[in-house]
Design a protein around this motif. Structure first.
Motif, mmCIF file in Angstrom:
data_model
loop_
_atom_site.group_PDB
_atom_site.id
_atom_site.type_symbol
_atom_site.label_atom_id
_atom_site.label_comp_id
_atom_site.label_asym_id
_atom_site.label_seq_id
_atom_site.Cartn_x
_atom_site.Cartn_y
_atom_site.Cartn_z
ATOM 1 N N GLY A 192 34.274 29.456 44.323
ATOM 2 C CA GLY A 192 35.696 29.572 44.047
ATOM 3 C C GLY A 192 36.049 30.956 43.548
ATOM 4 O O GLY A 192 35.168 31.778 43.248
ATOM 5 N N GLY A 193 37.353 31.187 43.448
ATOM 6 C CA GLY A 193 37.833 32.485 43.021
ATOM 7 C C GLY A 193 37.364 32.835 41.621
ATOM 8 O O GLY A 193 37.139 34.012 41.300
ATOM 9 N N THR A 194 37.215 31.812 40.776
ATOM 10 C CA THR A 194 36.767 32.049 39.411
ATOM 11 C C THR A 194 35.386 32.690 39.420
ATOM 12 O O THR A 194 35.128 33.680 38.734
ATOM 13 C CB THR A 194 36.740 30.717 38.640
ATOM 14 N N ASN A 223 35.522 36.246 40.931
ATOM 15 C CA ASN A 223 36.014 37.211 39.948
ATOM 16 C C ASN A 223 34.950 37.520 38.887
ATOM 17 O O ASN A 223 34.852 38.638 38.395
ATOM 18 C CB ASN A 223 37.283 36.684 39.270
ATOM 19 N N HIS A 228 45.352 35.746 36.200
ATOM 20 C CA HIS A 228 44.685 34.448 36.281
ATOM 21 C C HIS A 228 43.637 34.394 35.172
ATOM 22 O O HIS A 228 42.908 35.366 34.953
ATOM 23 C CB HIS A 228 44.033 34.274 37.649
ATOM 24 N N SER A 277 40.825 33.368 34.934
ATOM 25 C CA SER A 277 39.411 33.513 35.290
ATOM 26 C C SER A 277 38.866 34.900 34.973
ATOM 27 O O SER A 277 37.691 35.041 34.636
ATOM 28 C CB SER A 277 39.196 33.196 36.771
ATOM 29 N N TYR A 304 46.490 41.934 41.519
ATOM 30 C CA TYR A 304 46.620 40.656 42.226
ATOM 31 C C TYR A 304 47.348 40.836 43.553
ATOM 32 O O TYR A 304 48.516 41.221 43.580
ATOM 33 C CB TYR A 304 47.366 39.633 41.357
ATOM 34 N N GLY A 307 48.854 38.737 45.409
ATOM 35 C CA GLY A 307 49.330 37.364 45.317
ATOM 36 C C GLY A 307 48.879 36.770 43.996
ATOM 37 O O GLY A 307 47.761 36.263 43.898
ATOM 38 N N ASP A 308 49.723 36.862 42.951
ATOM 39 C CA ASP A 308 49.320 36.277 41.671
ATOM 40 C C ASP A 308 49.452 34.760 41.750
ATOM 41 O O ASP A 308 50.032 34.229 42.692
ATOM 42 C CB ASP A 308 50.163 36.864 40.527
ATOM 43 N N SER A 309 48.913 34.083 40.734
ATOM 44 C CA SER A 309 48.828 32.627 40.866
ATOM 45 C C SER A 309 50.117 31.913 40.474
ATOM 46 O O SER A 309 50.167 30.693 40.468
ATOM 47 C CB SER A 309 47.640 32.092 40.071
ATOM 48 N N ASP A 356 42.208 40.772 43.301
ATOM 49 C CA ASP A 356 42.123 39.319 43.443
ATOM 50 C C ASP A 356 43.096 38.930 44.555
ATOM 51 O O ASP A 356 44.306 38.907 44.364
ATOM 52 C CB ASP A 356 42.496 38.657 42.116
ATOM 53 N N CYS A 382 42.988 36.013 46.289
ATOM 54 C CA CYS A 382 42.830 34.575 46.566
ATOM 55 C C CYS A 382 43.917 34.118 47.534
ATOM 56 O O CYS A 382 43.658 33.372 48.469
ATOM 57 C CB CYS A 382 42.916 33.775 45.275
ATOM 58 N N ASP A 439 39.955 33.499 48.658
ATOM 59 C CA ASP A 439 39.780 32.062 48.449
ATOM 60 C C ASP A 439 40.239 31.283 49.688
ATOM 61 O O ASP A 439 41.347 30.735 49.705
ATOM 62 C CB ASP A 439 40.618 31.615 47.241
ATOM 63 N N HIS A 445 39.713 28.420 50.507
ATOM 64 C CA HIS A 445 40.152 27.047 50.203
ATOM 65 C C HIS A 445 41.573 27.004 49.620
ATOM 66 O O HIS A 445 42.125 25.925 49.437
ATOM 67 C CB HIS A 445 39.136 26.281 49.342
ATOM 68 N N LYS A 446 42.153 28.163 49.352
ATOM 69 C CA LYS A 446 43.553 28.177 48.906
ATOM 70 C C LYS A 446 44.516 28.382 50.072
ATOM 71 O O LYS A 446 45.659 27.948 50.006
ATOM 72 C CB LYS A 446 43.771 29.319 47.904
HETATM 73 C C1 LIG Z 1 43.126 30.006 42.115
HETATM 74 C C2 LIG Z 1 42.968 31.382 41.676
HETATM 75 C C3 LIG Z 1 41.767 31.840 41.146
HETATM 76 C C4 LIG Z 1 40.615 30.921 40.874
HETATM 77 O O1 LIG Z 1 40.110 30.401 42.040
HETATM 78 P P1 LIG Z 1 39.327 29.018 42.071
HETATM 79 O O2 LIG Z 1 39.018 28.919 43.509
HETATM 80 O O3 LIG Z 1 40.243 27.960 41.550
HETATM 81 O O4 LIG Z 1 38.110 29.182 41.219
HETATM 82 C C5 LIG Z 1 41.655 33.166 40.829
HETATM 83 N N1 LIG Z 1 42.695 34.000 41.011
HETATM 84 C C6 LIG Z 1 43.874 33.600 41.495
HETATM 85 C C7 LIG Z 1 44.989 34.575 41.666
HETATM 86 C C8 LIG Z 1 44.060 32.270 41.846
HETATM 87 O O5 LIG Z 1 45.247 31.853 42.296
#
Ligand SMILES: *Cc1c(COP(=O)(O)O)cnc(C)c1O
Length: 516
Positions: free
Chosen positions: A164-166, A169, A205, A207, A253, A255-257, A284, A286, A313, A315-316
């Motif tokens: 995952g992104g966590t 990162n 994020h 993470s 980022y 694309g921030d979360s 980042d 993701c 990511d 999966h996102k």
């Molecule tokens: C979701 C997200 C993460 C973490 O990714 P995971 O796949 O949930 O571990 C990190 N950075 C951003 C910007 C995100 O949106």
């Protein structure tokens, strides 16, 4: 030798009773999964957590059950409570993971049981599928790939697959730490003051901050002011000058979360490099990965290939089932700095176990992405990205046209964050005067939505960085996300109508309590 009593009996061309049962059970499981994804509801049943706890927590059984019995129990008690992101009314979060090729890849990865920790005997071909996927992602982002014949070790690949992104990162922060003070892997942190990172205020994020604590670098963040959800570049320049010699990384980022605003990556790159050539630049992406697929969207992430590392990511944003992320590095050899050595395993050129911190046994996460990218090709990926961004634009237009809602940012990607406006604002009351009233209404609406389980939008707190209600105020918006391939016009109007109806219900309840 006696026939093994496992479900698959080896060698026999004729289906043994065990094999027949295995085929039936697995086909049934697949049917259950398909039926689940195709159900229109997000939840078929909704209960508070403690009720679910009391329903499901049980002792270790001291009796055996048939798999049919267990599947029946699962179908009756567990599955109805599961969240179905593939429902077209699930409109609040990331991807729904229902690309057929990607699902097929996920299933086959389970069945083939390859272990990417090693290559030679553990994953003879899987390792090279993983390398292929990483090279495809690099190419999309504009990172140069060495020719095939020059890929002689995992250190020539320029990336790793993670869960995952966590985690991606976190590995990026390890690279930054090792780059700032080479040898920290061996000696440990001796001067924590050297490991400060710069992040944009209010849109980061968690993470990245967690990563610093996990790798023992201490949680030293400098938050730099933003405007419109991007770095204020003059403020970034000042922060770099004021903290010369202490900053190990600048994080941006793509694309921030929250609003998925894409950073001015080239600007951040130029300002950082001008201040100090050695600072690690991490993007980042993701969410922003999506832009890499399309000639019409790619300009939004211009400059990303100048960053030292990039998190993506799939999966996102790519209809790939959980979990799958990648960390890509501009200079492949940089992964040597975080390599693990073992005389037990992994003493071979193509063992990913050497360059994937925290992970030993490593499942074949990349197969589902390989299947998806093979089937879609460049044109399919471009169409996927453009369709999603277009849906976000259409939803934004609906929010703008609705007199009771107001949008909080210009959508760059798939996210549209907005708030319901209580009726008093329609009567000319100023927005700035009562952000807390707006927040109360929107929190109430979101709580009701979650409890009902009919529609799903996401909620979080964010700074009003575009100054729509009051610049700098903390707002609790609702967020629509155009990541669901089943979204039709009726779902966009449907969820907005529902928000307005709930808003009116909130007003009625406030009235009843004499507050409004
Ligand atoms: C979701 C997200 C993460 C973490 O990714 P995971 O796949 O949930 O571990 C990190 N950075 C951003 C910007 C995100 O949106």
């Amino acid at each position: 030798m006696e026939a093994p009593s496992v479900i698959f009996s080896a060698g026999s061309p004729v289906a043994s009773p065990d094999e027949g049962q295995a085929r039936r059970v697995l086909a049934h499981a697949l049917e259950l999964g398909l039926g689940f994804k195709l159900q229109p509801e997000i939840y078929r049943a909704r209960l508070p957590p403690t009720r679910i706890r009391d329903l499901l927590l049980s002792g270790l059984p001291d009796y055996t059950s048939s798999i049919e019995e267990v599947l029946a129990e699962f179908t009756d008690t567990v599955l109805p409570l599961c969240k179905n992101e593939a429902s077209p009314r699930f409109l609040g979060f990331g991807d729904t993971g229902d690309d057929v090729a990607a699902l097929a890849g996920g299933i086959l990865a389970l069945f083939t049981q390859q272990n990417l920790i090693n290559q030679s005997f553990d994953s003879p071909s899987a390792t090279f599928i993983e390398i292929t996927v990483l090279r495809w992602l690099r190419e999309l982002l504009g990172f140069a790939n060495p020719p095939t014949q020059a890929v002689t070790t995992v250190w020539d690949v320029g990336g790793i697959i993670t869960h995952g992104g966590t985690m991606s990162n976190t590995v990026a922060m390890m690279l930054a730490r090792e780059h700032a003070v080479p040898g920290t892997m061996d000696r440990g942190v001796t001067d924590p003051g050297r490991f400060t990172i710069i992040v944009p205020r209010g849109i980061g994020h968690y993470s990245v901050k967690s990563a610093l604590t996990w790798i023992g670098a201490g949680s030293q963040l400098i938050e730099v002011d933003t405007a419109g959800f991007r770095y204020d570049l003059a403020a970034l320049e000042r922060a770099l000058a004021e903290n010369r010699g202490r900053v190990m990384a600048v994080v941006a980022y793509a694309g921030d979360s929250r609003t998925q605003t894409i950073e001015n990556l080239q600007g951040v790159h130029d300002v950082t490099r001008a201040a100090d050539e050695r600072i690690w630049l991490h993007a980042d992406a993701c969410w922003g990965l999506l832009c890499a697929f399309s000639d019409h969207l790619r300009h939004k992430i211009a400059g990303i290939s100048g960053f030292d590392s990039v998190t993506v990511d799939p999966h996102k944003v790519m209809a790939v089932p959980y979990a799958l992320s990648a960390l890509l590095v501009r200079t492949p050899a940089s992964l040597r700095t975080i390599t693990s050595y073992s005389d037990l395993i992994m003493q071979e050129d193509f063992a990913f176990g050497q360059v994937t911190p925290f992970v030993g046994t490593k499942s074949w996460l990349s197969l589902k992405l390989w299947m998806l990218m093979r089937t879609h090709g460049r044109p399919g990926l471009a169409a996927m990205a453009e369709k999603r961004v277009a849906i976000a634009q259409r939803f934004a237009a609906l929010v703008d046209a609705c007199p009771r809602t107001i949008r909080l940012h210009e959508p760059d990607l798939l996210a549209v964050a907005f708030v319901y406006l209580p009726v008093s604002f329609a009567n000319g009351s100023s927005l700035a005067s009562d952000v807390e009233l707006v927040n109360r209404a929107n929190r109430w609406i979101h709580e009701r939505m979650l409890a009902e389980g009919i529609w799903h939008l996401h909620q979080f707190s964010m700074l009003d960085d575009a100054g729509i209600l009051r610049r700098g105020a903390t707002v609790h918006p609702l967020r629509f996300m155009a990541a669901n391939p089943c979204i039709e016009a009726e779902h966009m109007t449907g969820v907005l109508d529902h928000v307005v109806a709930l808003g009116r219900a909130w007003e009625a309840s406030e009235h009843a309590e004499g507050r409004a």
